[in-house]
Design a protein around this motif. Structure first.
Motif, PDB file in Angstrom:
ATOM      1  N   PRO A   1       0.788  -1.236   0.000  1.00 42.57           N
ATOM      2  CA  PRO A   1       0.000   0.000   0.000  1.00 42.57           C
ATOM      3  C   PRO A   1       0.821   1.288   0.000  1.00 42.57           C
ATOM      4  O   PRO A   1       0.435   2.256  -0.660  1.00 42.57           O
ATOM      5  CB  PRO A   1      -0.845  -0.106   1.271  1.00 42.57           C
ATOM      6  CG  PRO A   1      -0.243  -1.176   2.094  1.00 42.57           C
ATOM      7  CD  PRO A   1       0.548  -2.049   1.183  1.00 42.57           C
ATOM      8  N   ALA A   2       1.939   1.325   0.695  1.00 46.50           N
ATOM      9  CA  ALA A   2       2.732   2.560   0.738  1.00 46.50           C
ATOM     10  C   ALA A   2       3.307   2.880  -0.638  1.00 46.50           C
ATOM     11  O   ALA A   2       3.246   4.029  -1.096  1.00 46.50           O
ATOM     12  CB  ALA A   2       3.848   2.448   1.772  1.00 46.50           C
TER      13      ALA A   2
ATOM     14  N   ARG B   1      -2.913  -7.227   0.474  1.00 44.60           N
ATOM     15  CA  ARG B   1      -1.951  -7.618   1.505  1.00 44.60           C
ATOM     16  C   ARG B   1      -0.788  -8.370   0.901  1.00 44.60           C
ATOM     17  O   ARG B   1      -0.328  -8.032  -0.170  1.00 44.60           O
ATOM     18  CB  ARG B   1      -2.653  -8.392   2.603  1.00 44.60           C
ATOM     19  CG  ARG B   1      -3.643  -7.502   3.351  1.00 44.60           C
ATOM     20  CD  ARG B   1      -4.086  -8.115   4.644  1.00 44.60           C
ATOM     21  NE  ARG B   1      -4.913  -7.246   5.427  1.00 44.60           N
ATOM     22  CZ  ARG B   1      -6.127  -6.808   5.101  1.00 44.60           C
ATOM     23  NH1 ARG B   1      -6.656  -7.154   3.974  1.00 44.60           N
ATOM     24  NH2 ARG B   1      -6.813  -6.027   5.909  1.00 44.60           N
ATOM     25  N   SER B   2      -0.272  -9.377   1.552  1.00 42.49           N
ATOM     26  CA  SER B   2       0.962 -10.004   1.073  1.00 42.49           C
ATOM     27  C   SER B   2       0.727 -11.156   0.096  1.00 42.49           C
ATOM     28  O   SER B   2       1.535 -11.392  -0.776  1.00 42.49           O
ATOM     29  CB  SER B   2       1.796 -10.489   2.250  1.00 42.49           C
ATOM     30  OG  SER B   2       1.065 -11.430   2.992  1.00 42.49           O
ATOM     31  N   ASN B   3      -0.349 -11.896   0.232  1.00 37.42           N
ATOM     32  CA  ASN B   3      -0.568 -13.021  -0.683  1.00 37.42           C
ATOM     33  C   ASN B   3      -1.666 -12.660  -1.678  1.00 37.42           C
ATOM     34  O   ASN B   3      -2.802 -12.468  -1.325  1.00 37.42           O
ATOM     35  CB  ASN B   3      -0.927 -14.297   0.081  1.00 37.42           C
ATOM     36  CG  ASN B   3      -2.191 -14.151   0.894  1.00 37.42           C
ATOM     37  OD1 ASN B   3      -2.700 -13.052   1.093  1.00 37.42           O
ATOM     38  ND2 ASN B   3      -2.723 -15.253   1.364  1.00 37.42           N
TER      39      ASN B   3
ATOM     40  N   ILE C   1      -8.125 -13.766  -8.092  1.00 33.60           N
ATOM     41  CA  ILE C   1      -9.425 -13.292  -7.582  1.00 33.60           C
ATOM     42  C   ILE C   1      -9.238 -12.059  -6.693  1.00 33.60           C
ATOM     43  O   ILE C   1      -9.967 -11.074  -6.836  1.00 33.60           O
ATOM     44  CB  ILE C   1     -10.151 -14.419  -6.792  1.00 33.60           C
ATOM     45  CG1 ILE C   1     -10.411 -15.634  -7.688  1.00 33.60           C
ATOM     46  CG2 ILE C   1     -11.434 -13.909  -6.172  1.00 33.60           C
ATOM     47  CD1 ILE C   1     -11.268 -15.365  -8.904  1.00 33.60           C
ATOM     48  N   LYS C   2      -8.256 -12.107  -5.797  1.00 32.84           N
ATOM     49  CA  LYS C   2      -7.981 -10.935  -4.948  1.00 32.84           C
ATOM     50  C   LYS C   2      -7.555  -9.738  -5.784  1.00 32.84           C
ATOM     51  O   LYS C   2      -7.952  -8.607  -5.506  1.00 32.84           O
ATOM     52  CB  LYS C   2      -6.881 -11.256  -3.926  1.00 32.84           C
ATOM     53  CG  LYS C   2      -7.381 -11.821  -2.631  1.00 32.84           C
ATOM     54  CD  LYS C   2      -6.215 -12.074  -1.703  1.00 32.84           C
ATOM     55  CE  LYS C   2      -6.331 -11.227  -0.482  1.00 32.84           C
ATOM     56  NZ  LYS C   2      -5.302 -11.556   0.518  1.00 32.84           N
TER      57      LYS C   2
ATOM     58  N   LYS D   1      10.200  -8.668  -1.768  1.00 32.94           N
ATOM     59  CA  LYS D   1       9.112  -9.080  -0.887  1.00 32.94           C
ATOM     60  C   LYS D   1       9.645  -9.831   0.318  1.00 32.94           C
ATOM     61  O   LYS D   1       9.195  -9.647   1.423  1.00 32.94           O
ATOM     62  CB  LYS D   1       8.110  -9.953  -1.644  1.00 32.94           C
ATOM     63  CG  LYS D   1       7.195  -9.189  -2.527  1.00 32.94           C
ATOM     64  CD  LYS D   1       6.174 -10.130  -3.127  1.00 32.94           C
ATOM     65  CE  LYS D   1       4.982  -9.336  -3.552  1.00 32.94           C
ATOM     66  NZ  LYS D   1       3.874 -10.159  -3.924  1.00 32.94           N
ATOM     67  N   TYR D   2      10.639 -10.689   0.094  1.00 27.92           N
ATOM     68  CA  TYR D   2      11.210 -11.464   1.184  1.00 27.92           C
ATOM     69  C   TYR D   2      11.842 -10.537   2.216  1.00 27.92           C
ATOM     70  O   TYR D   2      11.629 -10.679   3.407  1.00 27.92           O
ATOM     71  CB  TYR D   2      12.243 -12.451   0.647  1.00 27.92           C
ATOM     72  CG  TYR D   2      12.946 -13.213   1.731  1.00 27.92           C
ATOM     73  CD1 TYR D   2      12.296 -14.233   2.413  1.00 27.92           C
ATOM     74  CD2 TYR D   2      14.241 -12.891   2.099  1.00 27.92           C
ATOM     75  CE1 TYR D   2      12.938 -14.929   3.436  1.00 27.92           C
ATOM     76  CE2 TYR D   2      14.891 -13.576   3.119  1.00 27.92           C
ATOM     77  CZ  TYR D   2      14.237 -14.592   3.770  1.00 27.92           C
ATOM     78  OH  TYR D   2      14.854 -15.262   4.786  1.00 27.92           O
TER      79      TYR D   2
END
Length: 172
Positions: free
Chosen positions: A52-53, A95-97, A101-102, A167-168
């Motif tokens: 989001p940032a 979010r992270s995953n 669909i999301k 991401k990690y």
């Protein structure tokens, strides 16, 4: 290079990409004195892949900068708020995953934020919400095209080692 430096550089790059995508690919829309662009696609990709940032910074600043450089400075503050919120909200919803669909759901909500935001901003700037309603169809097209671009490209880019590594480290 440490994580904070990488994040600053990444956000600068994403901001520039939003600005360029907004300025380079423009389809004028009659009756609105505006144009359809694919900058939202880059905002969505930023939010999906980096959170989001990053989506908020790239979307708000990159799009507002494009307004200023394209001769629409009176829209810049509205754009900063609308596109910044759009990018932030998509990142929060995913979010992270992220799944297809999301991604569809989140970018659909982001598109609704953009459409509604510009309808309200147009009503304020034009002094008429009826006149502002003329921008809704072109904003719907812009949102849908940007959704397709973002979902396809973010799915491909999520497999790139840099994106995976970033991401990690963000989770660590």
């Amino acid at each position: 290079m440490n994580y904070k430096t990488r994040k600053i550089v990444l956000n600068g790059l994403l901001t520039a990409l939003v600005c360029i995508a907004t300025m380079v690919i423009q389809i004028p829309t009659p009756g609105t004195n505006g144009y359809i662009n694919v900058g939202d696609g880059i905002i969505f990709i930023s939010s999906i892949l980096f959170g989001p940032a990053s989506g908020m910074v790239a979307g708000g600043i990159g799009s507002a900068l494009a307004d200023i450089l394209n001769g629409y400075p009176h829209w810049a503050l509205f754009t900063l708020i609308i596109k910044g919120f759009e990018g932030y909200l998509v990142g929060v919803l995913i979010r992270s995953n992220h799944t297809i669909i999301k991604n569809i759901f989140a970018t659909g909500i982001g598109s609704l934020v953009m459409i509604t935001g510009y309808f309200i901003a147009g009503g304020i700037l034009n002094g008429s919400f009826i006149a502002s309603a003329a921008s809704i169809p072109s904003n719907v097209v812009q949102g849908m095209v940007s959704m397709v671009i973002a979902i396809v490209l973010s799915n491909c880019l999520s497999k790139v080692s840099y994106v995976k590594a970033f991401k990690y480290k963000a989770k660590a």
